[in-house]
Design an enzyme around this catalytic site. Structure first.
Site, PDB file in Angstrom:
ATOM      1  N   ASN A   1      -5.351   4.716  -3.994  1.00  0.00           N
ATOM      2  CA  ASN A   1      -6.349   4.383  -2.856  1.00  0.00           C
ATOM      3  C   ASN A   1      -7.673   3.301  -4.396  1.00  0.00           C
ATOM      4  OD1 ASN A   1      -4.920   6.487  -1.530  1.00  0.00           O
ATOM      5  ND2 ASN A   1      -7.410   6.269  -0.663  1.00  0.00           N
TER       6      ASN A   1
ATOM      7  N   TYR B   1      -1.762  -1.317  10.889  1.00  0.00           N
ATOM      8  CA  TYR B   1      -1.867  -1.510   9.414  1.00  0.00           C
ATOM      9  C   TYR B   1      -1.002  -0.989   8.641  1.00  0.00           C
ATOM     10  CZ  TYR B   1      -3.312  -0.850   4.627  1.00  0.00           C
ATOM     11  OH  TYR B   1      -4.008  -0.855   3.115  1.00  0.00           O
TER      12      TYR B   1
ATOM     13  N   LYS C   1       2.123  -3.497   7.164  1.00  0.00           N
ATOM     14  CA  LYS C   1       2.994  -3.691   5.170  1.00  0.00           C
ATOM     15  C   LYS C   1       4.383  -3.547   4.459  1.00  0.00           C
ATOM     16  CE  LYS C   1      -1.251  -4.419   3.574  1.00  0.00           C
ATOM     17  NZ  LYS C   1      -1.734  -5.799   2.543  1.00  0.00           N
TER      18      LYS C   1
ATOM     19  N   ASN D   1     -13.833   3.945   3.530  1.00  0.00           N
ATOM     20  CA  ASN D   1     -12.846   5.104   3.016  1.00  0.00           C
ATOM     21  C   ASN D   1     -13.960   6.030   2.376  1.00  0.00           C
ATOM     22  OD1 ASN D   1     -11.714   2.211   1.814  1.00  0.00           O
ATOM     23  ND2 ASN D   1     -10.702   3.957   2.583  1.00  0.00           N
TER      24      ASN D   1
ATOM     25  N   PHE E   1     -13.668  15.348   5.543  1.00  0.00           N
ATOM     26  CA  PHE E   1     -12.820  15.726   6.793  1.00  0.00           C
ATOM     27  C   PHE E   1     -11.574  16.757   6.262  1.00  0.00           C
ATOM     28  CE2 PHE E   1     -15.165  12.575   8.982  1.00  0.00           C
ATOM     29  CZ  PHE E   1     -14.575  11.322   8.120  1.00  0.00           C
TER      30      PHE E   1
ATOM     31  N   SER F   1       0.739  -0.960  -0.155  1.00  0.00           N
ATOM     32  CA  SER F   1       0.364   0.698   0.186  1.00  0.00           C
ATOM     33  C   SER F   1       1.161   1.292  -0.021  1.00  0.00           C
ATOM     34  CB  SER F   1      -0.843   0.326   1.353  1.00  0.00           C
ATOM     35  OG  SER F   1      -1.348   1.529   0.969  1.00  0.00           O
TER      36      SER F   1
END
Ligand code: WQD
Length: 343
Positions: free
Chosen positions: A181, A151, A155, A201, A220, A126
């Site tokens: 994304n 998370y 990765k 998401n 946000f 990611s």
């Protein structure tokens, strides 16, 4: 005889789209999924698109006995490893659960591959490993930063495990793919994103708001240093993403017994949150109710990909754009409503 590719997490969002792309490229996917963050309807969706049965094993990639059963029964030629927990927020509350699942399952997989002399693995990484990059677009050579969450750290740890394992001259050929994304859905609307509960998401929240399932979208923060004050991301269509996995498996076929490489998978373009909202309104004809709220902790301001390496080495580049992705996501959302009515 078709090459069998094990897809861990193959009933998931990217896994299911990759299963379709593998079938269409002449491979035979075998799926293992514990359905902790996916639904069996995705397997039926794959079968509807490709018109063939999907060999499915229900279970956990940490289950050594099950993994060995699959490798000994199926004659697996390669693996695409998606299975992982991926909720950024949840990972900060339950880091050990994330390390045990995300890192543990990779270790079990690598040991099983070694035992059954399977060498090829494509790993789902990611862009989160870049944190907030100093400059955009990010290249694969851009230094990784302190991940924003456990998370993201899982990765990075998995990338390091794979790198170290290859450096030990293990007979394994690895490609790590750093997704930006993932958005969109298969144009047939037979498979798509199925977030359990309230979506974290952006795009599933947008389509659920458009469908009246959510009151309104909260953006946000609009005080970032961007054209309209909202964060920038590189939104890549999941169908393009799936294609890149097929290219990766094909690329590994004639590589030396021990090999490692990694690639960014994005469109190379960045879009702000409000650009996503406006594009959704354009493709759906719906006006989206939203308000500006406070920044979400852990969010980075802007990140998008330089994808030249994937084009030069894998012969892959994204073909679909944000409009395509939002149109396919919206059609998918509408199809869910139809399915609900029929159920
Ligand atoms: C995108 C933008 C939000 C929701 C994460 C993981 C990444 C990958 C994708 C797993 C941000 C804004 C969002 C909302 C908003 N996960 N937003 N309102 O955080 O870039 O990436 O998911 O593979 O690894 O880090 O994606 O879709 O959550 O957010 O304004 O209700 O949309 O602030 O700027 P993100 P996202």
């Amino acid at each position: 005889m078709k090459k069998k590719i094990l897809i861990t997490g193959g009933a998931g969002y990217i896994g299911s789209h990759t299963a379709v792309a593998l079938f269409e490229a002449g491979f035979e996917p075998v799926v293992i999924d514990d359905f902790s963050n996916s639904d069996k309807s995705a397997v039926r969706g794959i079968e509807k698109i490709v018109g063939q049965e999907v060999k499915l094993y229900e279970g956990d990639c940490n289950d050594v006995k099950l993994m060995e059963e699959i490798f000994s029964t199926e004659g697996i030629a390669g693996v695409i490893h998606f299975a992982a927990y991926k909720a950024v927020g949840e990972s900060t509350e339950h880091p050990l659960k994330y390390y045990k699942n995300n890192v543990g399952s990779l270790l079990v997989l690598l040991e099983t591959m070694r035992k059954f002399e399977v060498g090829d693995i494509v790993f789902s990484s990611s862009c989160t490993v870049y944190g907030q990059p100093d400059e955009n677009p990010v290249k694969e050579s851009t230094p990784r930063k302190e991940a924003e969450s456990p998370y993201g750290n899982t990765k990075k740890v998995c990338e390091d495990i794979l790198n170290d394992y290859v450096k030990s001259k293990a007979p394994v050929r690895v490609i790590a793919l750093r997704y930006f994304n993932p958005v969109g859905a298969h144009p047939s609307s037979a498979i798509g994103e199925l977030p359990l509960g309230v979506p974290n998401n952006l795009v599933p929240f947008v389509t659920q708001t458009g469908a009246g399932l959510r009151e309104q979208l909260t953006v946000f923060g609009d005080d970032y240093d961007t054209s309209d004050g909202t964060c920038i991301r590189d939104y890549i269509h999941v169908v393009d993403l799936a294609e890149a996995h097929v290219k990766s498996i094909q690329h590994l076929a004639d590589k030396p017994a021990t090999y490692f490489d990694l690639f960014n998978l994005g469109t190379g373009e960045g879009n702000t949150v409000l650009e996503v909202v406006k594009t959704f309104e354009k493709v759906s004809g719906e006006s989206l109710k939203y308000k500006i709220g406070p920044r979400r902790s852990g969010d980075i301001e802007k990140v998008w990909a330089n994808t030249d390496k994937a084009e030069q080495v894998l012969g892959w580049r994204s073909r679909l754009n944000l409009e395509d992705a939002l149109r396919d996501s919206w059609n998918w959302q509408l199809s869910l409503k139809e399915k609900e009515k029929m159920s």
